[in-house]
Design a protein around this motif. Structure first.
Motif, PDB file in Angstrom:
ATOM      1  N   ARG A   1      32.599  48.275  34.157  1.00 37.51           N
ATOM      2  CA  ARG A   1      33.108  46.964  33.733  1.00 37.51           C
ATOM      3  C   ARG A   1      34.562  47.052  33.273  1.00 37.51           C
ATOM      4  N   ARG A   2      34.980  48.227  32.859  1.00 39.44           N
ATOM      5  CA  ARG A   2      36.369  48.392  32.428  1.00 39.44           C
ATOM      6  C   ARG A   2      37.348  48.170  33.573  1.00 39.44           C
ATOM      7  N   GLN A   3      36.881  48.308  34.802  1.00 33.10           N
ATOM      8  CA  GLN A   3      37.725  48.066  35.967  1.00 33.10           C
ATOM      9  C   GLN A   3      38.203  46.621  36.039  1.00 33.10           C
ATOM     10  N   LEU A   4      37.543  45.722  35.303  1.00 32.30           N
ATOM     11  CA  LEU A   4      37.936  44.306  35.321  1.00 32.30           C
ATOM     12  C   LEU A   4      39.355  44.096  34.792  1.00 32.30           C
ATOM     13  N   VAL A   5      39.871  45.050  34.037  1.00 29.01           N
ATOM     14  CA  VAL A   5      41.266  44.975  33.593  1.00 29.01           C
ATOM     15  C   VAL A   5      42.200  44.927  34.809  1.00 29.01           C
ATOM     16  N   ILE A   6      41.844  45.643  35.849  1.00 26.68           N
ATOM     17  CA  ILE A   6      42.604  45.618  37.096  1.00 26.68           C
ATOM     18  C   ILE A   6      42.263  44.370  37.906  1.00 26.68           C
ATOM     19  N   THR A   7      40.960  44.091  38.038  1.00 25.39           N
ATOM     20  CA  THR A   7      40.513  42.993  38.887  1.00 25.39           C
ATOM     21  C   THR A   7      40.990  41.637  38.378  1.00 25.39           C
ATOM     22  N   ALA A   8      40.945  41.402  37.059  1.00 28.36           N
ATOM     23  CA  ALA A   8      41.373  40.114  36.498  1.00 28.36           C
ATOM     24  C   ALA A   8      42.832  39.838  36.855  1.00 28.36           C
ATOM     25  N   TYR A   9      43.665  40.851  36.757  1.00 31.25           N
ATOM     26  CA  TYR A   9      45.078  40.698  37.112  1.00 31.25           C
ATOM     27  C   TYR A   9      45.217  40.331  38.593  1.00 31.25           C
ATOM     28  N   LEU A  10      44.483  41.034  39.459  1.00 30.74           N
ATOM     29  CA  LEU A  10      44.594  40.797  40.894  1.00 30.74           C
ATOM     30  C   LEU A  10      44.136  39.394  41.276  1.00 30.74           C
ATOM     31  N   LEU A  11      43.087  38.908  40.633  1.00 32.74           N
ATOM     32  CA  LEU A  11      42.591  37.567  40.958  1.00 32.74           C
ATOM     33  C   LEU A  11      43.594  36.484  40.539  1.00 32.74           C
TER      34      LEU A  11
ATOM     35  N   PHE B   1      47.823  34.898  48.939  1.00 36.64           N
ATOM     36  CA  PHE B   1      46.531  34.555  48.347  1.00 36.64           C
ATOM     37  C   PHE B   1      45.390  35.218  49.104  1.00 36.64           C
ATOM     38  N   MET B   2      45.392  35.061  50.415  1.00 34.27           N
ATOM     39  CA  MET B   2      44.296  35.616  51.212  1.00 34.27           C
ATOM     40  C   MET B   2      44.275  37.141  51.147  1.00 34.27           C
ATOM     41  N   GLN B   3      45.456  37.746  51.163  1.00 37.34           N
ATOM     42  CA  GLN B   3      45.530  39.205  51.159  1.00 37.34           C
ATOM     43  C   GLN B   3      45.169  39.789  49.800  1.00 37.34           C
ATOM     44  N   THR B   4      45.766  39.251  48.738  1.00 38.04           N
ATOM     45  CA  THR B   4      45.582  39.834  47.413  1.00 38.04           C
ATOM     46  C   THR B   4      44.256  39.416  46.788  1.00 38.04           C
ATOM     47  N   PHE B   5      43.943  38.120  46.854  1.00 42.18           N
ATOM     48  CA  PHE B   5      42.677  37.652  46.295  1.00 42.18           C
ATOM     49  C   PHE B   5      41.516  38.267  47.060  1.00 42.18           C
ATOM     50  N   GLY B   6      41.609  38.223  48.397  1.00 43.88           N
ATOM     51  CA  GLY B   6      40.557  38.836  49.205  1.00 43.88           C
ATOM     52  C   GLY B   6      40.480  40.333  48.989  1.00 43.88           C
ATOM     53  N   GLY B   7      41.652  40.995  48.998  1.00 42.02           N
ATOM     54  CA  GLY B   7      41.673  42.437  48.765  1.00 42.02           C
ATOM     55  C   GLY B   7      41.152  42.798  47.391  1.00 42.02           C
ATOM     56  N   GLY B   8      41.479  41.953  46.381  1.00 44.49           N
ATOM     57  CA  GLY B   8      40.978  42.205  45.028  1.00 44.49           C
ATOM     58  C   GLY B   8      39.470  42.121  44.952  1.00 44.49           C
ATOM     59  N   ILE B   9      38.885  41.127  45.650  1.00 48.38           N
ATOM     60  CA  ILE B   9      37.429  40.997  45.672  1.00 48.38           C
ATOM     61  C   ILE B   9      36.795  42.193  46.380  1.00 48.38           C
ATOM     62  N   PHE B  10      37.321  42.542  47.547  1.00 50.75           N
ATOM     63  CA  PHE B  10      36.786  43.701  48.281  1.00 50.75           C
ATOM     64  C   PHE B  10      36.907  44.977  47.443  1.00 50.75           C
ATOM     65  N   GLY B  11      38.080  45.134  46.808  1.00 51.39           N
ATOM     66  CA  GLY B  11      38.298  46.320  45.986  1.00 51.39           C
ATOM     67  C   GLY B  11      37.379  46.367  44.781  1.00 51.39           C
ATOM     68  N   ALA B  12      37.122  45.192  44.178  1.00 48.89           N
ATOM     69  CA  ALA B  12      36.223  45.142  43.024  1.00 48.89           C
ATOM     70  C   ALA B  12      34.799  45.526  43.419  1.00 48.89           C
ATOM     71  N   ILE B  13      34.376  45.077  44.588  1.00 51.40           N
ATOM     72  CA  ILE B  13      33.031  45.434  45.068  1.00 51.40           C
ATOM     73  C   ILE B  13      32.920  46.934  45.268  1.00 51.40           C
ATOM     74  N   ILE B  14      33.929  47.515  45.921  1.00 52.69           N
ATOM     75  CA  ILE B  14      33.919  48.961  46.123  1.00 52.69           C
ATOM     76  C   ILE B  14      33.942  49.687  44.783  1.00 52.69           C
ATOM     77  N   GLY B  15      34.825  49.241  43.884  1.00 57.37           N
ATOM     78  CA  GLY B  15      34.942  49.901  42.586  1.00 57.37           C
ATOM     79  C   GLY B  15      33.647  49.863  41.800  1.00 57.37           C
ATOM     80  N   TYR B  16      32.972  48.726  41.829  1.00 58.86           N
ATOM     81  CA  TYR B  16      31.748  48.570  41.040  1.00 58.86           C
ATOM     82  C   TYR B  16      30.584  49.375  41.608  1.00 58.86           C
ATOM     83  N   MET B  17      30.732  49.847  42.825  1.00 60.92           N
ATOM     84  CA  MET B  17      29.682  50.664  43.451  1.00 60.92           C
ATOM     85  C   MET B  17      29.754  52.131  43.033  1.00 60.92           C
ATOM     86  N   TYR B  18      30.732  52.473  42.227  1.00 66.38           N
ATOM     87  CA  TYR B  18      30.871  53.879  41.820  1.00 66.38           C
ATOM     88  C   TYR B  18      29.583  54.392  41.171  1.00 66.38           C
TER      89      TYR B  18
END
Length: 420
Positions: free
Chosen positions: A53-63, A357-374
């Motif tokens: 959940r600490r990864q949200l510090v990165i994800t919140a900024y990206l969104l 928007f499409m690149q960063t917001f989409g990339g942020g969502i994809f990255g968050a999914i990958i990150g949360y799968m750790y």
């Protein structure tokens, strides 16, 4: 070096424009990478027990960063690049200062999202200014030089963050990025001219904005390469989300992992520099498609080896292979973004915002999914690489109607020479 046409009246030379644009984009990288070594301390200080959940510090900024680009693009096409840029920088600085005294994790995430909102203006304006001044392969070359300077931030930012943590706390990191942003703001205010041609200003009405959005979304090349970039950025953001846990938990390197992370960034920067030299000779498509094939092949091999070794390859294997993969990344992201932007010069501001928007917001969502799968191994990360890399390849194929086909040469935005 020669001056940029739109900057001659202010005496802004080519090299200064490149460095200034790179620094504007580096504000985004700094706001992400400098916090990588601080995630555990932030979680501990603010009572966040779940490590993922600490990864949200990165994800919140990206969104926040991704979503706000939809606003700044139309504004910059109506009012010009300078006022929108300076307004966004003011938001970025204010959020950074307020975050110094944040009382809890939820408020911190809110401020990080607001900080991302302000930073969105820097991304939109940086890309728009480059597109205002350049086109085709020259634009890709300039963006590669920008990315080379931009990539210096991931080299030093995590180590700066770690150094601040040694003598202070994560709150002082917000002080550092606020000071950096203030310096860039003063530089832009004094030196950056208005690059938007008066005849390209667009009325700020719902109909005109919708028209510009429609132009972006209905252009096959722009839309396809935008989606491909979003997927490939998801790879980068997924790695950033997991990198501290991989190096400190999976490999047990402790706080010195930032040095290894910096080595990877060094080679990405070198790849971006090589791209700036090679793109005008070989073309954006040839370089980016070839690099994507190599990236995907290497990720598949790495994933298979990691799975066979119970979830993690040895560190002496992981670091060189991951570094090589991100070298290929250096030839993909910049060229894909330039291919997406090139046919949209008449709506560059809105185009930059929609694409961003499409690149960063989409990339942020994809990255968050990958990150949360750790799960303590590197297998989820590498599976994410393979899935997103395959998706990016499919999108690139759809954007061109096929790879390296000469029938598209006359429509090639890279210049008179065919892309193949």
């Amino acid at each position: 070096m020669s001056a940029v046409p739109n900057a001659e009246t202010r005496g802004l030379p080519y090299w200064e424009l490149v460095i200034l644009i790179a620094c504007l984009m580096a504000l985004n990288s700094a706001a992400i990478d400098i916090f990588i070594p601080a995630l555990q301390d932030i979680g501990s200080a603010l009572g966040v027990a779940e490590e993922n959940r600490r990864q949200l510090v990165i994800t919140a900024y990206l969104l926040g960063f991704g979503a706000a680009q939809l606003i700044f693009g139309p504004l910059s096409d109506r009012f010009g690049r300078r006022p929108v840029l300076l307004g966004g920088l003011a938001i970025y600085i204010t959020a950074s200062i307020v975050a110094i005294a944040t009382p809890n994790f939820e408020f911190l995430l809110t401020l990080r999202a607001i900080q991302g909102v302000g930073a969105a203006a820097t991304r939109v304006i940086a890309i728009s200014v480059v597109r205002d001044c350049f086109a085709g392969r020259k634009m890709a070359s300039v963006m590669s030089l920008v990315m080379m300077v931009f990539m210096a931030i991931p080299i030093i930012a995590p180590n700066i963050g770690q150094g601040i943590m040694l003598f202070g706390s994560w709150r002082e990191i917000f002080v550092a990025i606020a000071i950096f942003a203030i310096g860039i703001s003063l530089w832009a205010y004094i030196r950056l001219p208005e690059t938007l041609d008066p005849k390209d200003r667009r009325e700020l009405t719902g109909a005109r904005v919708f028209e510009a959005f429609k132009i972006v979304i209905t252009n096959r090349t722009a839309f396809g390469y935008t989606m491909a970039t979003a997927l490939i950025f998801g790879v980068l953001f997924g790695f950033i989300n997991q990198v501290e846990q991989i190096f400190t938990v999976t490999y047990g390197l402790g706080p010195y992992f930032t040095i290894i992370f910096s080595i990877t960034a060094v080679f990405m920067s070198i790849a971006s520099f090589l791209n700036s030299r090679l793109v005008e000779r070989f073309g954006m498509r040839r370089l980016s498609h070839g690099a994507l094939f190599c990236f995907l092949g290497l990720a598949l091999i790495h994933a298979f080896v990691a799975y066979e070794l119970n979830g993690a390859t040895p560190i002496w294997f992981f670091v060189p292979v991951m570094t090589l993969n991100f070298c290929f990344f250096g030839f993909i992201g910049t060229n894909f973004n330039s291919l997406a932007m090139d046919p949209l010069g008449h709506v560059a501001g809105t185009a930059s915002s929609v694409l961003g928007f499409m690149q960063t917001f989409g990339g942020g969502i994809f990255g968050a999914i990958i990150g949360y799968m750790y799960d303590g191994t590197i297998v989820p990360l590498l599976i994410g690489f393979c899935v997103l890399g395959t998706g990016a390849l499919v999108c690139a194929l759809l954007a061109d109607g096929g790879l390296f086909k000469r029938r598209h040469a006359r429509a090639d935005p890279e210049g008179s020479r065919p892309a193949e």
